[in-house]
Design an enzyme around this catalytic site. Structure first.
Site, PDB file in Angstrom:
ATOM      1  NE  ARG A  45      -3.207  -0.328   3.008  1.00 16.96           N
ATOM      2  CZ  ARG A  45      -4.454  -0.062   2.825  1.00 16.96           C
ATOM      3  NH1 ARG A  45      -5.438  -1.152   1.874  1.00 16.96           N
ATOM      4  NH2 ARG A  45      -4.952   0.992   3.269  1.00 16.96           N
ATOM      5  CE  LYS A  78     -11.820  -1.708  10.342  1.00 21.03           C
ATOM      6  NZ  LYS A  78     -12.190  -2.264   9.213  1.00 21.03           N
ATOM      7  CD1 TRP A  79      -3.623  -1.527  15.650  1.00 20.13           C
ATOM      8  CD2 TRP A  79      -4.219   0.248  17.199  1.00 20.13           C
ATOM      9  NE1 TRP A  79      -2.732  -1.463  15.716  1.00 20.13           N
ATOM     10  CE2 TRP A  79      -2.445  -0.331  16.797  1.00 20.13           C
ATOM     11  CE3 TRP A  79      -4.439   1.286  18.033  1.00 20.13           C
ATOM     12  CZ2 TRP A  79      -1.262   0.099  17.594  1.00 20.13           C
ATOM     13  CZ3 TRP A  79      -3.281   2.039  18.834  1.00 20.13           C
ATOM     14  CH2 TRP A  79      -1.620   1.059  18.737  1.00 20.13           C
ATOM     15  CG  ASP A  80      -6.552  -2.071   9.489  1.00 21.18           C
ATOM     16  OD1 ASP A  80      -5.698  -3.137   9.218  1.00 21.18           O
ATOM     17  OD2 ASP A  80      -7.747  -1.615   8.600  1.00 21.18           O
ATOM     18  CG  MET A  81      -0.766  -4.818  10.179  1.00 22.00           C
ATOM     19  SD  MET A  81       0.267  -5.826  11.071  1.00 22.00           S
ATOM     20  CE  MET A  81       1.995  -4.327  11.616  1.00 22.00           C
ATOM     21  CG  ASN A  82      -5.515  -1.627   5.739  1.00 22.05           C
ATOM     22  OD1 ASN A  82      -5.419  -2.902   5.169  1.00 22.05           O
ATOM     23  ND2 ASN A  82      -6.277  -0.893   6.104  1.00 22.05           N
ATOM     24  CB  CYS A 125      -9.029  -4.005  11.555  1.00 20.21           C
ATOM     25  SG  CYS A 125      -9.253  -4.820   9.773  1.00 20.21           S
ATOM     26  CG  ASP A 147     -10.763  -6.237   4.614  1.00 20.80           C
ATOM     27  OD1 ASP A 147     -11.526  -5.506   5.820  1.00 20.80           O
ATOM     28  OD2 ASP A 147      -9.390  -5.738   4.146  1.00 20.80           O
TER      29      ASP A 147
END
Length: 287
Positions: A45, A78-82, A125, A147
């Site tokens: 990303r 919302k804690w996201d490791m994307n 997430c 997702d």
């Protein structure tokens, strides 16, 4: 204050473990990003991963986040490791244990954050359910299950999750159709029933909903609130295997076995189909 005045809680989505190379933080501390020496970094990303195994990195990000949370009544994160961690190398820490120290460092971060904001609700997430583990559940008692929000796919995803995790922690929402990942169109009723096998919510633009859909949603919310205790605290029974059977069926039963909520989603529809019978479980025959 405006959001709270409408009777809604305010939350934000953050990705604090990620860093962009086009940022002041990276230009000032390029060694804070995890990269293997002498190799081009693996980007995801268009981002790199901050070295959370280092205390100085965690302290800096902690201060940044606290400055944001102190600005208002933020009740949800919302804690996201994307993106996945790929280049397990730390300038400061001993190689071979960087991944372990990264995770324990994240736990330490969460411990401090919740000690400072004890009423803060954090949903974990990582591309969906990549953070679904007992360690993260201690700090984030709700985790975005996947997702993929397609109602038919979700029956199988949530079926598999139910072998390890309670319904009360499974993040599940009703989303728009055609579904953004599968392109499938399912009824609002089907999407609602499937999402009620989790924390239940909506991710859609209310301004684009028809009056008919709004009416259905109002009834769905009333239904979930009516049975929320039964869903989140009752015993969960799998009544079918959606990977093999033509329907996905499950039920929730109260501890005294006197009340139950049965849910069935037909996975395949054809003309002149034979009747399907669902055998219930867990009820008290004497009640």
């Amino acid at each position: 204050r405006r959001v709270n005045a409408e009777g809604v809680k305010f939350g934000i989505w953050i990705e604090p473990e990620m860093i962009s190379e086009d940022s002041d933080l990276y230009r000032e501390h390029p060694d804070w990003a995890m990269q293997n020496p002498g190799r081009n970094p693996a980007r995801g990303r268009n981002q790199l991963v901050l070295d959370f195994s280092r205390e100085d990195v965690r302290e800096h990000i902690f201060d940044q986040i606290c400055r944001v949370l102190d600005q208002g009544n933020i009740e949800y994160i919302k804690w996201d490791m994307n993106r996945s961690v790929t280049d397990f190398y730390s300038v400061e820490n001993r190689q071979g244990r960087v991944s372990y120290d990264f995770v324990t460092g994240l736990y330490d971060f969460m411990e401090k954050l919740l000690a400072r904001y004890p009423k803060l609700m954090i949903e974990g997430c990582s591309g969906g359910g990549g953070r679904f583990d007992a360690g993260m559940m201690y700090y984030t008692p709700q985790i975005w299950c996947s997702d993929n929000t397609d109602a038919i796919n979700r029956t199988r995803i949530q079926y598999g999750s139910s072998f390890f995790y309670p319904v009360s922690v499974v993040g599940a929402h009703v989303s728009d159709v055609p579904n953004h990942q599968t392109g499938r169109i399912t009824s609002l009723n089907t999407r609602g029933i499937t999402a009620m096998a989790g924390t239940f919510g909506y991710e859609m633009n209310p301004a684009l909903l028809s009056e008919e859909d709004k009416a259905v949603i109002r009834e769905q919310i009333k239904t979930y609130k009516k049975y929320e205790t039964l869903i989140c605290q009752g015993d969960y029974y799998r009544l079918s295997n959606p990977f093999c059977d033509e329907c996905s069926a499950w039920m929730f039963a109260s501890k005294d076995k006197k009340q139950a909520l049965v849910n069935v989603v037909r996975l395949d529809v054809q003309g002149n189909m034979a009747a399907t019978y669902i055998r219930l479980k867990g009820l008290n025959k004497e009640s």
